[in-house]
Design a protein around this motif. Structure first.
Motif, PDB file in Angstrom:
ATOM      1  N   ALA A  27       0.696  -1.284  -0.039  1.00 23.76           N
ATOM      2  CA  ALA A  27      -0.148   0.078  -0.018  1.00 23.76           C
ATOM      3  C   ALA A  27       0.664   1.324   0.060  1.00 23.76           C
ATOM      4  O   ALA A  27       0.365   1.957  -0.625  1.00 23.76           O
ATOM      5  CB  ALA A  27      -1.029  -0.005   1.102  1.00 23.76           C
ATOM      6  N   LEU A  28       1.847   1.137   0.506  1.00 22.49           N
ATOM      7  CA  LEU A  28       2.703   2.431   0.901  1.00 22.49           C
ATOM      8  C   LEU A  28       4.065   2.568   0.033  1.00 22.49           C
ATOM      9  O   LEU A  28       4.584   3.655  -0.191  1.00 22.49           O
ATOM     10  CB  LEU A  28       3.218   2.453   2.250  1.00 22.49           C
ATOM     11  N   VAL A  29       4.547   1.580  -0.423  1.00 27.07           N
ATOM     12  CA  VAL A  29       5.483   1.514  -1.411  1.00 27.07           C
ATOM     13  C   VAL A  29       5.454   0.701  -2.747  1.00 27.07           C
ATOM     14  O   VAL A  29       5.842   1.634  -3.627  1.00 27.07           O
ATOM     15  CB  VAL A  29       6.614   0.758  -0.647  1.00 27.07           C
ATOM     16  N   ILE A  30       4.948  -0.152  -2.870  1.00 25.75           N
ATOM     17  CA  ILE A  30       4.985  -0.851  -4.141  1.00 25.75           C
ATOM     18  C   ILE A  30       3.779  -0.432  -5.062  1.00 25.75           C
ATOM     19  O   ILE A  30       4.185  -0.033  -6.210  1.00 25.75           O
ATOM     20  CB  ILE A  30       4.937  -2.387  -3.822  1.00 25.75           C
ATOM     21  N   ALA A  31       2.690  -0.234  -4.490  1.00 29.59           N
ATOM     22  CA  ALA A  31       1.529   0.146  -5.523  1.00 29.59           C
ATOM     23  C   ALA A  31       1.810   1.712  -5.801  1.00 29.59           C
ATOM     24  O   ALA A  31       2.418   2.570  -4.960  1.00 29.59           O
ATOM     25  CB  ALA A  31       0.339   0.090  -4.671  1.00 29.59           C
ATOM     26  N   GLU A  36      -4.449  11.014  -9.992  1.00 29.92           N
ATOM     27  CA  GLU A  36      -4.946  12.322  -9.918  1.00 29.92           C
ATOM     28  C   GLU A  36      -4.899  12.836  -8.373  1.00 29.92           C
ATOM     29  O   GLU A  36      -4.721  13.697  -8.102  1.00 29.92           O
ATOM     30  CB  GLU A  36      -6.569  12.057 -10.052  1.00 29.92           C
ATOM     31  N   GLN A  37      -5.005  11.770  -7.640  1.00 24.41           N
ATOM     32  CA  GLN A  37      -4.958  12.231  -6.158  1.00 24.41           C
ATOM     33  C   GLN A  37      -3.756  12.096  -5.555  1.00 24.41           C
ATOM     34  O   GLN A  37      -3.599  12.821  -4.564  1.00 24.41           O
ATOM     35  CB  GLN A  37      -6.041  11.263  -5.524  1.00 24.41           C
ATOM     36  N   GLY A  38      -2.747  11.537  -6.093  1.00 24.63           N
ATOM     37  CA  GLY A  38      -1.212  11.363  -5.527  1.00 24.63           C
ATOM     38  C   GLY A  38      -1.291  10.369  -4.483  1.00 24.63           C
ATOM     39  O   GLY A  38      -2.212   9.583  -4.246  1.00 24.63           O
ATOM     40  N   ASP A  39      -0.327  10.646  -3.410  1.00 26.71           N
ATOM     41  CA  ASP A  39      -0.164   9.587  -2.537  1.00 26.71           C
ATOM     42  C   ASP A  39      -1.106   9.281  -1.467  1.00 26.71           C
ATOM     43  O   ASP A  39      -1.253   8.597  -0.783  1.00 26.71           O
ATOM     44  CB  ASP A  39       1.272   9.869  -1.780  1.00 26.71           C
ATOM     45  N   VAL A  40      -1.943  10.544  -1.409  1.00 27.13           N
ATOM     46  CA  VAL A  40      -3.247  10.414  -0.309  1.00 27.13           C
ATOM     47  C   VAL A  40      -4.066   9.246  -0.678  1.00 27.13           C
ATOM     48  O   VAL A  40      -4.874   8.838   0.138  1.00 27.13           O
ATOM     49  CB  VAL A  40      -3.741  11.985  -0.272  1.00 27.13           C
ATOM     50  N   GLN A  41      -4.182   8.988  -1.901  1.00 22.78           N
ATOM     51  CA  GLN A  41      -5.049   7.826  -2.446  1.00 22.78           C
ATOM     52  C   GLN A  41      -4.777   6.521  -1.552  1.00 22.78           C
ATOM     53  O   GLN A  41      -5.710   5.658  -1.508  1.00 22.78           O
ATOM     54  CB  GLN A  41      -5.092   7.680  -3.710  1.00 22.78           C
ATOM     55  N   ARG A  42      -3.421   6.505  -1.192  1.00 22.79           N
ATOM     56  CA  ARG A  42      -3.070   5.193  -0.578  1.00 22.79           C
ATOM     57  C   ARG A  42      -3.838   4.737   0.634  1.00 22.79           C
ATOM     58  O   ARG A  42      -3.875   3.774   1.278  1.00 22.79           O
ATOM     59  CB  ARG A  42      -1.637   5.183   0.154  1.00 22.79           C
ATOM     60  N   HIS A  47      -9.086   2.270   4.438  1.00 22.06           N
ATOM     61  CA  HIS A  47     -10.170   2.561   4.435  1.00 22.06           C
ATOM     62  C   HIS A  47     -11.156   1.573   4.016  1.00 22.06           C
ATOM     63  O   HIS A  47     -12.090   0.899   4.803  1.00 22.06           O
ATOM     64  CB  HIS A  47     -10.610   3.586   3.654  1.00 22.06           C
ATOM     65  N   LEU A  48     -11.005   0.884   2.509  1.00 26.15           N
ATOM     66  CA  LEU A  48     -11.799  -0.290   2.250  1.00 26.15           C
ATOM     67  C   LEU A  48     -11.489  -1.555   3.250  1.00 26.15           C
ATOM     68  O   LEU A  48     -12.264  -2.495   3.313  1.00 26.15           O
ATOM     69  CB  LEU A  48     -11.468  -0.634   0.834  1.00 26.15           C
ATOM     70  N   GLY A  49     -10.236  -1.631   3.228  1.00 26.17           N
ATOM     71  CA  GLY A  49      -9.726  -2.897   4.253  1.00 26.17           C
ATOM     72  C   GLY A  49     -10.439  -2.949   5.666  1.00 26.17           C
ATOM     73  O   GLY A  49     -10.619  -4.111   6.331  1.00 26.17           O
ATOM     74  N   SER A  50     -10.991  -1.876   6.165  1.00 27.80           N
ATOM     75  CA  SER A  50     -11.508  -1.608   7.332  1.00 27.80           C
ATOM     76  C   SER A  50     -13.167  -2.076   7.129  1.00 27.80           C
ATOM     77  O   SER A  50     -13.692  -2.664   8.146  1.00 27.80           O
ATOM     78  CB  SER A  50     -11.291  -0.309   8.041  1.00 27.80           C
ATOM     79  N   ALA A 192      -2.288  -4.686  -3.811  1.00 24.58           N
ATOM     80  CA  ALA A 192      -2.360  -3.995  -2.311  1.00 24.58           C
ATOM     81  C   ALA A 192      -3.829  -3.969  -1.663  1.00 24.58           C
ATOM     82  O   ALA A 192      -3.968  -4.101  -0.515  1.00 24.58           O
ATOM     83  CB  ALA A 192      -2.149  -2.589  -2.737  1.00 24.58           C
ATOM     84  N   LEU A 193      -4.834  -3.923  -2.596  1.00 21.18           N
ATOM     85  CA  LEU A 193      -6.311  -4.090  -2.039  1.00 21.18           C
ATOM     86  C   LEU A 193      -6.698  -5.547  -1.411  1.00 21.18           C
ATOM     87  O   LEU A 193      -7.019  -5.497  -0.231  1.00 21.18           O
ATOM     88  CB  LEU A 193      -7.550  -3.582  -3.025  1.00 21.18           C
ATOM     89  N   LEU A 194      -5.903  -6.347  -2.128  1.00 21.50           N
ATOM     90  CA  LEU A 194      -6.597  -7.831  -1.743  1.00 21.50           C
ATOM     91  C   LEU A 194      -5.363  -8.218  -0.486  1.00 21.50           C
ATOM     92  O   LEU A 194      -6.197  -8.813   0.480  1.00 21.50           O
ATOM     93  CB  LEU A 194      -6.000  -8.868  -2.841  1.00 21.50           C
ATOM     94  N   LEU A 195      -4.187  -7.614  -0.410  1.00 19.80           N
ATOM     95  CA  LEU A 195      -3.665  -7.865   0.791  1.00 19.80           C
ATOM     96  C   LEU A 195      -4.081  -7.120   1.989  1.00 19.80           C
ATOM     97  O   LEU A 195      -4.355  -7.764   3.047  1.00 19.80           O
ATOM     98  CB  LEU A 195      -2.229  -7.363   0.580  1.00 19.80           C
ATOM     99  N   ALA A 196      -4.637  -6.018   1.712  1.00 28.78           N
ATOM    100  CA  ALA A 196      -5.219  -5.120   3.023  1.00 28.78           C
ATOM    101  C   ALA A 196      -6.476  -5.862   3.198  1.00 28.78           C
ATOM    102  O   ALA A 196      -6.687  -5.883   4.685  1.00 28.78           O
ATOM    103  CB  ALA A 196      -5.707  -3.737   2.248  1.00 28.78           C
TER     104      ALA A 196
END
Length: 235
Positions: A27-31, A36-42, A47-50, A192-196
């Motif tokens: 989520a923070l390094v590889i993806a 459009e949103q930049g790093d804030v999208q991470r 959020h979805l993982g929760s 990243a999403l699947l891992l989260a």
């Protein structure tokens, strides 16, 4: 706890830590950052993982509450209550990470659209579900009212999920099982999403299992205290 249970617990905990570390790394390094949103999208991955384990926990409350009302077995009430605690914890993460993501993206911390408002109402229902235990002394009445409130909260989950399809909201459409334009195109973002999702689901299961152990231990302690009091009265 037996040696076998200790081994299973250790393996599960090691798996949880490994998957959580991989999820954070992706989520923070590889993806890649969003165009459009930049790093804030991470924060999206957290959020979805929760929200995924929160919904699963609330659905379990629905199941456990119905099972309790049908069978009147306390084990269903105990498991539903712990699931409600777990769902409330992850729902809190959703309501915390959402505004943090919304402020740089939308320019505001909060908007009273259908998705955000319904999620807040769902969270408040389960806050009441958990707090109810401290205000009703009669066990039978407490368990019955908790089951009714748990069912009311559980049936609201589909409404929260489908709110962005039924109403025009500022919140984006669901990424998973959304409309034709939904979905993530970049494979590393998908990973990243699947891992989260896996990491937070395992964490929810871990909390639920530990919570069940604590509730059962407390129930045994209360039963022991009652027997001790009965013996003292008969002496």
């Amino acid at each position: 706890m037996t040696a076998r249970k200790l081994l299973i617990h250790a393996i599960f905990l090691a798996l949880l830590i490994a998957v959580m570390e991989c999820a954070i790394l992706w989520a923070l390094v590889i993806a890649p950052a969003d165009r459009e949103q930049g790093d804030v999208q991470r924060i999206f991955y957290f959020h979805l993982g929760s929200i995924w384990p929160a919904f699963l926990a609330f659905f379990y409350v629905l199941y456990g509450s119905i099972a309790y009302l049908v069978t009147r077995k306390q084990i269903f009430d105990h498991r539903a209550f712990v699931a409600g605690q777990v769902g409330l914890a992850f729902g809190s993460l959703v309501l915390i990470t959402g505004p943090i993501w919304a402020k740089p993206t939308w320019g505001i911390w909060w908007t009273w659209d259908a998705r955000l408002t319904s999620m807040l109402v769902l969270w408040l229902i389960f806050l009441g579900y958990v707090m109810l235990r401290d205000y009703i002394d009669d066990a039978t009445k407490r368990e019955r009212l908790s089951a009714i409130l748990g069912i009311a909260g559980g049936v609201m989950v589909p409404f929260v999920y489908l709110s962005t399809r039924w109403f025009e909201t500022q919140h984006p459409s669901p990424v998973i099982m959304g409309d034709k334009e939904s979905g993530i195109k970049d494979p590393q973002m998908v990973n990243a999403l699947l891992l989260a999702l896996a990491a937070f689901s395992l964490l929810a299961i871990y909390f639920w299992r530990r919570g069940i152990e604590l509730v059962h231990s407390d129930a045994r302690l209360q039963a022991l205290r009652r027997r001790t009091l009965d013996l003292e009265e008969n002496v």
